[in-house]
Enzyme design. Sequence first.
Site, PDB file in Angstrom:
ATOM      1  CG  HIS A  52      -3.491  -3.356   3.436  1.00  9.95           C
ATOM      2  ND1 HIS A  52      -2.473  -2.879   4.060  1.00  9.95           N
ATOM      3  CD2 HIS A  52      -4.025  -2.451   2.907  1.00  9.95           C
ATOM      4  CE1 HIS A  52      -2.543  -1.591   4.074  1.00  9.95           C
ATOM      5  NE2 HIS A  52      -3.403  -1.526   3.059  1.00  9.95           N
TER       6      HIS A  52
ATOM      7  CB  CYS B  38      -0.895   0.059   1.031  1.00  9.34           C
ATOM      8  SG  CYS B  38      -2.469   1.024   0.861  1.00  9.34           S
TER       9      CYS B  38
ATOM     10  CD  GLU C 288      -0.714  -5.386   5.736  1.00  4.11           C
ATOM     11  OE1 GLU C 288      -0.596  -6.000   4.819  1.00  4.11           O
ATOM     12  OE2 GLU C 288      -0.958  -4.361   6.021  1.00  4.11           O
TER      13      GLU C 288
END
Lengths: 232, 81
Positions: free
Chosen positions: A203, A86, A205
Amino acid sequence: MKFGVIVFPGSNCDHDAYHVISKHVGQPVDFIWHRDTNLNSFDALIIPGGFSYGDYLRAGALARFSPVMESVKKFAAKGRFVLGICNGFQILCEAGLLPGALIRNRDLHFICEHVFVRVETSDTPFTNEMEAQSVLRIPIAHADGNYVCDDATLRELEQQDRIVLRYCDQNGEATAAANPNGSRDNIAGICSRERNVLGLMPHPERACEDLLGSSDGRDIFRSLAATLAGVV
Amino acid sequence: MKAKVYVSLKPGILDPQGKAIQHSVELLGFTGIADVRQGKYFEIALSDSADPEQARESVNRMADEVLSNPIIEDYRVEIEG
Protein backbone atom coordinates in the site's frame (compact mmCIF):
# COMPACT_ATOMS: atom_id res chain seq x y z
CA MET A 1 -3.88 16.05 -15.20
CA LYS A 2 -6.75 14.44 -13.40
CA PHE A 3 -6.83 11.33 -11.25
CA GLY A 4 -9.82 9.11 -10.53
CA VAL A 5 -10.25 6.76 -7.58
CA ILE A 6 -12.76 3.99 -8.27
CA VAL A 7 -15.07 3.12 -5.40
CA PHE A 8 -16.68 -0.31 -5.21
CA PRO A 9 -19.00 -1.40 -2.40
CA GLY A 10 -16.42 -2.49 0.17
CA SER A 11 -13.47 -0.39 -1.02
CA ASN A 12 -11.82 1.07 2.08
CA CYS A 13 -8.56 2.66 0.95
CA ASP A 14 -10.28 5.03 -1.47
CA HIS A 15 -9.98 8.05 0.84
CA ASP A 16 -6.30 7.32 1.51
CA ALA A 17 -5.61 7.33 -2.23
CA TYR A 18 -7.64 10.52 -2.69
CA HIS A 19 -5.75 12.18 0.18
CA VAL A 20 -2.36 11.31 -1.28
CA ILE A 21 -3.23 12.60 -4.76
CA SER A 22 -4.76 15.82 -3.51
CA LYS A 23 -2.30 16.57 -0.71
CA HIS A 24 1.03 15.07 -1.75
CA VAL A 25 0.78 14.96 -5.54
CA GLY A 26 -1.21 18.20 -5.51
CA GLN A 27 -3.42 17.31 -8.47
CA PRO A 28 -7.18 17.21 -9.07
CA VAL A 29 -8.82 13.94 -8.12
CA ASP A 30 -12.38 12.62 -8.06
CA PHE A 31 -14.05 9.52 -6.75
CA ILE A 32 -15.68 7.31 -9.41
CA TRP A 33 -18.62 5.19 -8.24
CA HIS A 34 -18.46 1.70 -9.69
CA ARG A 35 -21.71 2.24 -11.63
CA ASP A 36 -20.27 5.22 -13.51
CA THR A 37 -18.94 4.40 -16.94
CA ASN A 38 -17.71 7.73 -18.32
CA LEU A 39 -13.98 8.02 -17.69
CA ASN A 40 -13.27 10.60 -20.39
CA SER A 41 -12.14 13.34 -18.01
CA PHE A 42 -9.48 11.20 -16.31
CA ASP A 43 -5.82 10.66 -17.14
CA ALA A 44 -5.02 8.05 -14.50
CA LEU A 45 -7.12 5.69 -12.40
CA ILE A 46 -6.47 4.19 -9.01
CA ILE A 47 -8.30 0.99 -8.07
CA PRO A 48 -7.90 1.13 -4.30
CA GLY A 49 -7.58 -1.50 -1.63
CA GLY A 50 -10.35 -2.90 0.47
CA PHE A 51 -12.82 -5.73 0.29
CA SER A 52 -14.93 -5.07 -2.79
CA TYR A 53 -18.11 -7.15 -2.57
CA GLY A 54 -16.86 -8.56 0.72
CA ASP A 55 -14.32 -10.73 -1.11
CA TYR A 56 -17.28 -12.99 -1.94
CA LEU A 57 -16.48 -15.91 -4.26
CA ARG A 58 -12.83 -14.84 -4.65
CA ALA A 59 -11.06 -11.57 -3.83
CA GLY A 60 -11.73 -9.21 -6.74
CA ALA A 61 -13.94 -11.69 -8.60
CA LEU A 62 -17.25 -9.83 -8.39
CA ALA A 63 -15.87 -6.32 -8.85
CA ARG A 64 -14.86 -7.46 -12.33
CA PHE A 65 -18.55 -7.38 -13.28
CA SER A 66 -19.20 -3.83 -12.07
CA PRO A 67 -20.24 -1.49 -14.90
CA VAL A 68 -17.12 0.66 -14.56
CA MET A 69 -14.81 -2.23 -15.39
CA GLU A 70 -15.66 -2.35 -19.10
CA SER A 71 -14.70 1.33 -19.23
CA VAL A 72 -11.50 0.60 -17.30
CA LYS A 73 -10.56 -2.02 -19.90
CA LYS A 74 -11.09 0.49 -22.72
CA PHE A 75 -9.20 3.14 -20.73
CA ALA A 76 -6.24 0.79 -20.35
CA ALA A 77 -6.42 -0.29 -24.00
CA LYS A 78 -5.90 3.37 -24.97
CA GLY A 79 -2.63 3.34 -23.05
CA ARG A 80 -3.87 5.41 -20.14
CA PHE A 81 -2.59 4.65 -16.67
CA VAL A 82 -4.22 2.30 -14.16
CA LEU A 83 -2.79 1.62 -10.70
CA GLY A 84 -4.33 -1.27 -8.74
CA ILE A 85 -3.39 -1.46 -5.08
CA CYS A 86 -4.01 -4.63 -3.03
CA ASN A 87 -7.68 -5.44 -3.75
CA GLY A 88 -7.16 -3.34 -6.88
CA PHE A 89 -4.38 -5.75 -7.97
CA GLN A 90 -6.69 -8.70 -7.29
CA ILE A 91 -9.42 -7.05 -9.40
CA LEU A 92 -7.00 -6.37 -12.28
CA CYS A 93 -5.95 -10.04 -12.29
CA GLU A 94 -9.54 -11.29 -12.16
CA ALA A 95 -10.44 -8.90 -14.98
CA GLY A 96 -7.62 -10.24 -17.13
CA LEU A 97 -5.79 -6.91 -17.30
CA LEU A 98 -2.81 -8.50 -15.55
CA PRO A 99 -1.76 -12.17 -15.72
CA GLY A 100 -1.79 -14.65 -12.84
CA ALA A 101 -3.87 -14.73 -9.67
CA LEU A 102 -3.62 -13.95 -5.97
CA ILE A 103 -4.49 -16.80 -3.61
CA ARG A 104 -4.58 -17.27 0.17
CA ASN A 105 -1.34 -16.39 1.96
CA ARG A 106 1.03 -19.32 2.46
CA ASP A 107 0.58 -19.25 6.26
CA LEU A 108 -3.15 -18.39 6.14
CA HIS A 109 -2.80 -15.28 8.30
CA PHE A 110 -4.05 -11.84 7.41
CA ILE A 111 -0.73 -9.97 7.37
CA CYS A 112 -0.63 -6.30 8.31
CA GLU A 113 2.93 -5.03 8.63
CA HIS A 114 5.60 -2.93 6.99
CA VAL A 115 7.73 -4.92 4.56
CA PHE A 116 10.62 -4.12 2.25
CA VAL A 117 10.18 -4.25 -1.50
CA ARG A 118 12.80 -3.81 -4.19
CA VAL A 119 12.10 -1.75 -7.29
CA GLU A 120 13.04 -4.15 -10.10
CA THR A 121 12.74 -1.71 -12.97
CA SER A 122 12.57 2.04 -13.37
CA ASP A 123 11.17 1.56 -16.87
CA THR A 124 7.51 2.01 -15.96
CA PRO A 125 5.31 5.11 -15.65
CA PHE A 126 5.02 4.29 -11.95
CA THR A 127 8.71 3.89 -11.07
CA ASN A 128 10.58 6.20 -13.44
CA GLU A 129 11.51 8.64 -10.65
CA MET A 130 13.28 5.84 -8.76
CA GLU A 131 16.50 3.92 -9.24
CA ALA A 132 16.17 0.24 -10.11
CA GLN A 133 17.18 -1.92 -7.13
CA SER A 134 16.18 0.75 -4.63
CA VAL A 135 14.46 -0.58 -1.52
CA LEU A 136 11.17 0.82 -0.24
CA ARG A 137 9.54 0.23 3.12
CA ILE A 138 5.79 -0.01 2.57
CA PRO A 139 3.01 -1.77 4.50
CA ILE A 140 1.06 -4.77 3.29
CA ALA A 141 -2.40 -5.67 4.61
CA HIS A 142 -3.94 -8.75 3.01
CA ALA A 143 -5.06 -12.35 3.40
CA ASP A 144 -4.89 -13.17 -0.32
CA GLY A 145 -1.62 -11.77 -1.61
CA ASN A 146 0.12 -14.96 -2.64
CA TYR A 147 0.90 -14.38 -6.33
CA VAL A 148 0.70 -17.44 -8.57
CA CYS A 149 1.23 -17.87 -12.30
CA ASP A 150 2.35 -20.68 -14.59
CA ASP A 151 5.94 -21.13 -15.79
CA ALA A 152 5.28 -19.61 -19.21
CA THR A 153 3.77 -16.47 -17.67
CA LEU A 154 6.69 -16.09 -15.27
CA ARG A 155 9.17 -16.38 -18.14
CA GLU A 156 7.23 -13.78 -20.12
CA LEU A 157 7.12 -11.40 -17.13
CA GLU A 158 10.87 -11.76 -16.67
CA GLN A 159 11.77 -11.46 -20.33
CA GLN A 160 9.64 -8.36 -20.76
CA ASP A 161 10.92 -6.75 -17.54
CA ARG A 162 7.39 -6.61 -16.13
CA ILE A 163 8.13 -7.65 -12.54
CA VAL A 164 8.09 -4.21 -10.93
CA LEU A 165 8.41 -5.00 -7.20
CA ARG A 166 9.75 -7.97 -5.24
CA TYR A 167 9.59 -8.60 -1.50
CA CYS A 168 13.09 -8.36 -0.07
CA ASP A 169 14.98 -7.88 3.18
CA GLN A 170 16.26 -4.48 4.25
CA ASN A 171 19.45 -5.04 2.26
CA GLY A 172 17.47 -5.59 -0.92
CA GLU A 173 17.93 -9.37 -1.07
CA ALA A 174 14.82 -11.18 -2.32
CA THR A 175 15.20 -14.13 0.04
CA ALA A 176 12.63 -16.79 0.94
CA ALA A 177 12.60 -15.44 4.51
CA ALA A 178 11.63 -11.99 3.21
CA ASN A 179 8.65 -13.40 1.30
CA PRO A 180 5.67 -12.68 3.58
CA ASN A 181 2.94 -14.56 1.75
CA GLY A 182 4.46 -17.24 -0.48
CA SER A 183 4.27 -15.26 -3.71
CA ARG A 184 6.02 -16.88 -6.64
CA ASP A 185 9.55 -15.48 -7.02
CA ASN A 186 8.81 -12.91 -4.26
CA ILE A 187 6.61 -10.99 -6.70
CA ALA A 188 4.87 -8.00 -5.07
CA GLY A 189 3.88 -6.08 -8.20
CA ILE A 190 3.73 -6.52 -11.98
CA CYS A 191 2.83 -4.36 -14.95
CA SER A 192 1.02 -5.00 -18.22
CA ARG A 193 2.81 -5.68 -21.51
CA GLU A 194 2.26 -2.05 -22.52
CA ARG A 195 3.51 -1.03 -19.03
CA ASN A 196 0.55 1.32 -18.38
CA VAL A 197 -1.23 -0.94 -15.87
CA LEU A 198 0.46 -1.69 -12.53
CA GLY A 199 -0.86 -4.01 -9.83
CA LEU A 200 0.84 -4.29 -6.45
CA MET A 201 -0.07 -5.79 -3.10
CA PRO A 202 1.79 -3.26 -0.86
CA HIS A 203 0.00 0.00 0.00
CA PRO A 204 2.11 2.97 -1.14
CA GLU A 205 -0.76 5.31 -0.24
CA ARG A 206 -0.27 4.31 3.41
CA ALA A 207 3.40 5.23 3.22
CA CYS A 208 3.38 8.87 2.19
CA GLU A 209 3.89 10.57 5.54
CA ASP A 210 6.71 10.09 8.02
CA LEU A 211 4.13 10.24 10.79
CA LEU A 212 2.75 6.94 9.48
CA GLY A 213 6.11 5.21 9.66
CA SER A 214 7.37 5.68 6.12
CA SER A 215 7.05 8.04 3.20
CA ASP A 216 8.65 5.72 0.64
CA GLY A 217 5.34 5.22 -1.17
CA ARG A 218 5.34 8.80 -2.42
CA ASP A 219 7.89 7.96 -5.11
CA ILE A 220 5.34 5.80 -6.91
CA PHE A 221 2.81 8.62 -7.07
CA ARG A 222 5.55 11.15 -7.90
CA SER A 223 6.65 8.94 -10.80
CA LEU A 224 3.12 8.68 -12.14
CA ALA A 225 2.63 12.45 -11.82
CA ALA A 226 5.94 13.08 -13.62
CA THR A 227 4.86 10.71 -16.42
CA LEU A 228 1.52 12.48 -16.74
CA ALA A 229 3.21 15.88 -16.74
CA GLY A 230 5.11 14.70 -19.81
CA VAL A 231 2.13 13.40 -21.75
CA VAL A 232 -0.98 15.30 -20.68
CA MET B 1 -33.79 -29.39 -12.05
CA LYS B 2 -30.59 -28.69 -10.16
CA ALA B 3 -27.00 -28.06 -11.18
CA LYS B 4 -24.13 -28.88 -8.86
CA VAL B 5 -20.78 -27.22 -9.50
CA TYR B 6 -17.59 -28.33 -7.74
CA VAL B 7 -14.64 -25.92 -7.88
CA SER B 8 -11.21 -26.96 -6.65
CA LEU B 9 -7.67 -25.64 -6.91
CA LYS B 10 -5.71 -27.13 -9.80
CA PRO B 11 -3.14 -29.79 -8.95
CA GLY B 12 0.14 -28.04 -8.26
CA ILE B 13 -1.45 -24.88 -6.83
CA LEU B 14 -0.55 -24.69 -3.14
CA ASP B 15 -3.64 -25.08 -0.95
CA PRO B 16 -2.70 -23.66 2.47
CA GLN B 17 -6.24 -24.11 3.78
CA GLY B 18 -6.23 -27.78 2.79
CA LYS B 19 -2.89 -28.22 4.56
CA ALA B 20 -4.21 -26.58 7.74
CA ILE B 21 -7.34 -28.76 7.66
CA GLN B 22 -5.20 -31.88 7.21
CA HIS B 23 -3.09 -30.84 10.19
CA SER B 24 -6.17 -30.33 12.39
CA VAL B 25 -7.70 -33.65 11.38
CA GLU B 26 -4.44 -35.41 12.18
CA LEU B 27 -4.29 -33.69 15.57
CA LEU B 28 -7.66 -35.29 16.30
CA GLY B 29 -6.05 -38.69 15.76
CA PHE B 30 -7.22 -39.55 12.27
CA THR B 31 -4.45 -41.35 10.42
CA GLY B 32 -3.67 -42.43 6.88
CA ILE B 33 -4.45 -39.06 5.32
CA ALA B 34 -2.21 -38.40 2.33
CA ASP B 35 -3.58 -34.98 1.37
CA VAL B 36 -6.57 -32.64 1.85
CA ARG B 37 -7.67 -30.23 -0.87
CA GLN B 38 -10.53 -27.84 -0.13
CA GLY B 39 -12.78 -26.16 -2.64
CA LYS B 40 -16.19 -24.64 -3.26
CA TYR B 41 -19.54 -26.24 -3.96
CA PHE B 42 -22.48 -24.47 -5.64
CA GLU B 43 -26.09 -25.61 -5.98
CA ILE B 44 -27.95 -23.82 -8.75
CA ALA B 45 -31.69 -24.36 -8.95
CA LEU B 46 -32.92 -24.36 -12.55
CA SER B 47 -36.47 -24.17 -13.79
CA ASP B 48 -37.89 -27.66 -14.30
CA SER B 49 -38.78 -26.87 -17.90
CA ALA B 50 -35.13 -26.19 -18.80
CA ASP B 51 -33.58 -28.36 -21.49
CA PRO B 52 -30.90 -30.48 -19.77
CA GLU B 53 -28.33 -30.08 -22.57
CA GLN B 54 -28.79 -26.32 -22.74
CA ALA B 55 -28.69 -26.16 -18.94
CA ARG B 56 -25.41 -28.04 -18.88
CA GLU B 57 -23.95 -25.72 -21.49
CA SER B 58 -24.99 -22.56 -19.67
CA VAL B 59 -23.86 -23.83 -16.25
CA ASN B 60 -20.52 -24.78 -17.78
CA ARG B 61 -20.18 -21.22 -19.01
CA MET B 62 -21.14 -19.85 -15.58
CA ALA B 63 -18.51 -22.08 -14.00
CA ASP B 64 -15.90 -21.03 -16.54
CA GLU B 65 -16.59 -17.29 -16.49
CA VAL B 66 -17.65 -16.61 -12.90
CA LEU B 67 -17.61 -19.49 -10.42
CA SER B 68 -14.02 -20.50 -11.08
CA ASN B 69 -10.82 -18.69 -11.99
CA PRO B 70 -9.37 -20.91 -14.74
CA ILE B 71 -5.85 -19.76 -13.91
CA ILE B 72 -5.93 -21.50 -10.53
CA GLU B 73 -9.07 -23.64 -10.42
CA ASP B 74 -10.78 -26.60 -12.13
CA TYR B 75 -14.51 -27.27 -12.01
CA ARG B 76 -16.93 -30.13 -12.55
CA VAL B 77 -20.64 -29.76 -13.35
CA GLU B 78 -23.42 -32.25 -12.56
CA ILE B 79 -27.02 -31.79 -13.70
CA GLU B 80 -29.72 -33.56 -11.72
CA GLY B 81 -33.14 -34.07 -13.23
